[in-house]
Design an enzyme around this catalytic site. Structure first.
Site, PDB file in Angstrom:
ATOM      1  N   ASP A  11      31.963  42.878  43.759  1.00  0.00           N
ATOM      2  CA  ASP A  11      32.803  41.813  43.510  1.00  0.00           C
ATOM      3  C   ASP A  11      32.376  40.712  43.961  1.00  0.00           C
ATOM      4  OD1 ASP A  11      35.061  40.521  42.634  1.00  0.00           O
ATOM      5  OD2 ASP A  11      36.259  42.044  42.606  1.00  0.00           O
ATOM      6  N   HIS A  18      41.379  38.960  38.966  1.00  0.00           N
ATOM      7  CA  HIS A  18      40.461  39.303  38.648  1.00  0.00           C
ATOM      8  C   HIS A  18      40.336  40.524  37.675  1.00  0.00           C
ATOM      9  CE1 HIS A  18      41.123  40.398  43.093  1.00  0.00           C
ATOM     10  NE2 HIS A  18      42.158  39.651  43.224  1.00  0.00           N
ATOM     11  N   ASP A  52      36.029  43.435  36.800  1.00  0.00           N
ATOM     12  CA  ASP A  52      35.873  42.167  37.837  1.00  0.00           C
ATOM     13  C   ASP A  52      34.975  42.040  38.850  1.00  0.00           C
ATOM     14  OD1 ASP A  52      36.425  43.797  39.837  1.00  0.00           O
ATOM     15  OD2 ASP A  52      38.244  42.474  40.158  1.00  0.00           O
ATOM     16  N   TYR A  91      37.617  33.114  41.239  1.00  0.00           N
ATOM     17  CA  TYR A  91      38.966  33.699  42.367  1.00  0.00           C
ATOM     18  C   TYR A  91      37.840  35.069  43.330  1.00  0.00           C
ATOM     19  CZ  TYR A  91      42.787  35.830  43.842  1.00  0.00           C
ATOM     20  OH  TYR A  91      43.852  35.877  44.651  1.00  0.00           O
ATOM     21  N   TYR A 229      42.461  46.145  53.766  1.00  0.00           N
ATOM     22  CA  TYR A 229      42.860  45.736  52.400  1.00  0.00           C
ATOM     23  C   TYR A 229      41.484  44.425  52.404  1.00  0.00           C
ATOM     24  CZ  TYR A 229      42.830  45.713  47.264  1.00  0.00           C
ATOM     25  OH  TYR A 229      42.772  45.332  46.177  1.00  0.00           O
ATOM     26  N   LYS A 232      38.955  46.335  46.236  1.00  0.00           N
ATOM     27  CA  LYS A 232      38.801  47.965  46.036  1.00  0.00           C
ATOM     28  C   LYS A 232      37.481  48.542  45.787  1.00  0.00           C
ATOM     29  CE  LYS A 232      42.008  51.056  46.453  1.00  0.00           C
ATOM     30  NZ  LYS A 232      41.332  52.410  47.782  1.00  0.00           N
ATOM     31  N   ASP A 233      37.175  49.809  46.440  1.00  0.00           N
ATOM     32  CA  ASP A 233      35.950  50.208  46.011  1.00  0.00           C
ATOM     33  C   ASP A 233      34.740  50.398  44.434  1.00  0.00           C
ATOM     34  OD1 ASP A 233      36.441  50.110  48.245  1.00  0.00           O
ATOM     35  OD2 ASP A 233      37.833  51.677  47.965  1.00  0.00           O
ATOM     36  N   GLN A 242      21.584  66.925  30.298  1.00  0.00           N
ATOM     37  CA  GLN A 242      20.551  68.644  29.246  1.00  0.00           C
ATOM     38  C   GLN A 242      19.290  68.697  29.598  1.00  0.00           C
ATOM     39  OE1 GLN A 242      22.572  66.589  26.345  1.00  0.00           O
ATOM     40  NE2 GLN A 242      21.216  67.565  25.938  1.00  0.00           N
ATOM     41  N   ARG A 266      46.056  46.279  43.100  1.00  0.00           N
ATOM     42  CA  ARG A 266      46.495  45.868  44.735  1.00  0.00           C
ATOM     43  C   ARG A 266      45.948  47.204  46.089  1.00  0.00           C
ATOM     44  NH1 ARG A 266      49.181  41.258  45.819  1.00  0.00           N
ATOM     45  NH2 ARG A 266      50.344  40.735  44.109  1.00  0.00           N
ATOM     46  N   ASP A 289      47.250  44.488  36.549  1.00  0.00           N
ATOM     47  CA  ASP A 289      45.800  44.060  36.652  1.00  0.00           C
ATOM     48  C   ASP A 289      44.667  45.239  36.523  1.00  0.00           C
ATOM     49  OD1 ASP A 289      46.024  42.109  37.731  1.00  0.00           O
ATOM     50  OD2 ASP A 289      45.874  42.583  40.443  1.00  0.00           O
ATOM     51  N   TYR A 355      46.123  50.910  54.991  1.00  0.00           N
ATOM     52  CA  TYR A 355      44.448  50.156  55.236  1.00  0.00           C
ATOM     53  C   TYR A 355      45.211  48.780  53.426  1.00  0.00           C
ATOM     54  CZ  TYR A 355      42.474  54.181  57.385  1.00  0.00           C
ATOM     55  OH  TYR A 355      41.827  54.788  57.770  1.00  0.00           O
TER      56      TYR A 355
HETATM   57  C1  F6R Z   1      41.584  43.433  42.822  1.00  0.00           C
HETATM   58  C2  F6R Z   1      42.916  44.033  42.363  1.00  0.00           C
HETATM   59  C3  F6R Z   1      44.386  43.185  42.249  1.00  0.00           C
HETATM   60  C4  F6R Z   1      44.438  42.661  43.540  1.00  0.00           C
HETATM   61  C5  F6R Z   1      45.650  42.279  43.265  1.00  0.00           C
HETATM   62  C6  F6R Z   1      46.240  41.247  44.461  1.00  0.00           C
HETATM   63  O1  F6R Z   1      40.240  44.288  42.340  1.00  0.00           O
HETATM   64  O2  F6R Z   1      42.591  45.835  42.757  1.00  0.00           O
HETATM   65  O3  F6R Z   1      44.942  43.955  41.548  1.00  0.00           O
HETATM   66  O4  F6R Z   1      44.922  43.072  44.620  1.00  0.00           O
HETATM   67  O5  F6R Z   1      45.329  41.166  41.823  1.00  0.00           O
HETATM   68  O6  F6R Z   1      45.813  40.055  44.619  1.00  0.00           O
HETATM   69  P1  F6R Z   1      45.743  38.376  45.116  1.00  0.00           P
HETATM   70  O7  F6R Z   1      46.053  39.520  46.701  1.00  0.00           O
HETATM   71  O8  F6R Z   1      44.126  37.659  45.801  1.00  0.00           O
HETATM   72  O9  F6R Z   1      46.612  37.462  45.022  1.00  0.00           O
HETATM   73 MG    MG Z   2      36.666  45.712  40.914  1.00  0.00          MG
HETATM   74 MG    MG Z   3      38.441  41.049  42.241  1.00  0.00          MG
END
Ligand code: F6R
Ligand code: MG
Ligand code: MG
Length: 372
Positions: A11, A18, A52, A91, A229, A232-233, A242, A266, A289, A355
């Site tokens: 990402d 996102h 994203d 972003y 944090y 995410k991964d 097959q 988050r 999200d 985390y």
């Molecule tokens: C991003 C994700 C989102 C963000 C959330 C808060 O991959 O998982 O859920 O964690 O939109 O983002 P910030 O803190 O950047 O506003």
């Molecule tokens: Mg992502």
């Molecule tokens: Mg992102």
């Protein structure tokens, strides 16, 4: 000669928060992969996004962990960040590029990687899965269903090659250790571990019959690298199909009963993993999200190249209207979990929250806690 399938994702910025990478990011990545094809670094390459994240899917003959291939992906993600994401103020531009110390591998630097090197069979179908708003342990339950549950995979009972079972390699992400477990003999031990997907993650699978590699996943957890944090991964996974491996239909069927995964909003919530098409409008996250989602891309690996339904364009395996059933169930579950607000199990447990950004709240209350 052996072929390697490498899937590397990151990402490095997106539009409307996102939501989705900018098209110019994808166009630039596609140009770089087609140049790499011309210069012979790769045999074929395909660029896709999920939520994203940007995915680079490449075939080549350089083996797993090749500095050339990892270097190519690293330079593409950096260039996309510098030339598109930063100038457009997208972003979280460059989010998953945690370090600028590239030394031959992207492992540990932020991007997720799944690679599988194998001798091509007479005909070699593969599926590449990619998920957004979740973590590598999200593959544990589907991989168990695909390679160890006869209730999902009829071939485990019926096909003499599958019947011999599979070896699962499981990583302990907290202790940096790994263990190989043989299915079906050690099934209960496997389940004892992989039921905790935030810590124990299936890394690779081989078949017992001849040791042929069957599956590989990405296992990076950015928070465990960075200590906090950082997004995410969003994992990827390769599964061979097959003729002595599970059928494509058995592989996909593992996603039918909704799977509740960690990593939504988050990185702090549980939500259902929704199987979606990767066509425009499906492959984007919106509700809270999310909800977390997974795409499935199908190819033949033929003479070292990706062969899809049109050139390198893969089969869109979750496009079938059948999956509307699972999608609707996922939507119901997502809304239900959200009705619980910030209460477990909708929100992750305390250990996983370590985390996230929660520790800073606890820190601010530190002096106000009194002994009982
Ligand atoms: C991003 C994700 C989102 C963000 C959330 C808060 O991959 O998982 O859920 O964690 O939109 O983002 P910030 O803190 O950047 O506003
Ligand atoms: Mg992502
Ligand atoms: Mg992102």
């Amino acid at each position: 000669m052996k072929t390697t399938l490498s899937v590397i994702k990151a990402d490095v910025g997106s539009v409307a928060g996102h939501y989705k990478p900018h098209e110019e990011m994808l166009r630039l990545a596609r140009r770089r992969l087609s140049e790499a094809k011309e210069t012979g670094i790769i045999n074929s390459g395909y660029v896709q996004s999920v939520g994203d994240d940007i995915l680079l899917i490449m075939t080549h003959s350089k083996g797993e962990n090749s500095p050339d291939i990892h270097g190519l992906a690293w330079s593409i993600f950096n260039e996309v960040t510098e030339k598109v994401a930063k100038p457009l103020k997208l972003y979280a531009a460059g989010q998953d590029l945690l370090s600028n110390a590239f030394s031959g591998t992207v492992k540990g630097l932020g991007p997720g990687v799944a690679e599988l090197e194998f001798e091509e069979r007479k005909s070699d179908p593969v599926v590449v899965f990619a998920a957004d708003k979740t973590e590598p342990g999200a593959w544990n339950l589907p991989l168990y269903r695909i390679f160890a549950s006869p209730d999902n995979t009829a071939g485990l009972v019926i096909d003499p090659i599958l019947h011999k079972g599979f070896v699962f390699q499981v990583l302990d992400l907290h202790e940096n250790k790994m263990v190989d477990l043989k299915m079906p003999d050690e099934l209960y031990m496997l389940l004892a571990l992989i039921g905790t997907p935030g810590r124990y993650v299936i890394n690779r699978i081989w078949r017992v019959h001849d040791g042929e590699p069957a599956a590989a996943t990405s296992t990076t957890r950015l928070s465990l690298i960075a200590g906090k944090y950082v997004g995410k991964d969003d994992p990827v996974m390769i599964v061979r199909a097959q003729a002595g491996f599970p059928a494509i239909g058995e592989i996909l069927s593992a996603f039918t009963p909704p799977i509740i995964v960690n990593g939504w909003m988050r990185g702090s919530h549980r939500g259902p993993l929704m199987p979606v098409s990767f066509k425009e409008g499906h492959n984007v996250v919106s509700y809270f999200d999310g909800p977390p989602r997974v795409i499935a891309m199908g190819w033949q690996i033929s003479n070292g190249r990706l062969i899809g339904v049109d050139g390198e364009e893969p089969a869109d395996l979750f496009a079938d209207p059948f999956w509307d059933y699972t999608r609707m169930k996922c939507a119901e579950l997502a809304i239900y979990l959200r009705s619980m607000g910030e209460f477990e199990p909708a929100r992750l447990g305390e250990e996983e929250m370590e985390y996230t950004t929660l520790p800073s709240i606890l820190e601010s209350l530190k002096d106000r806690f009194k002994k009982i």
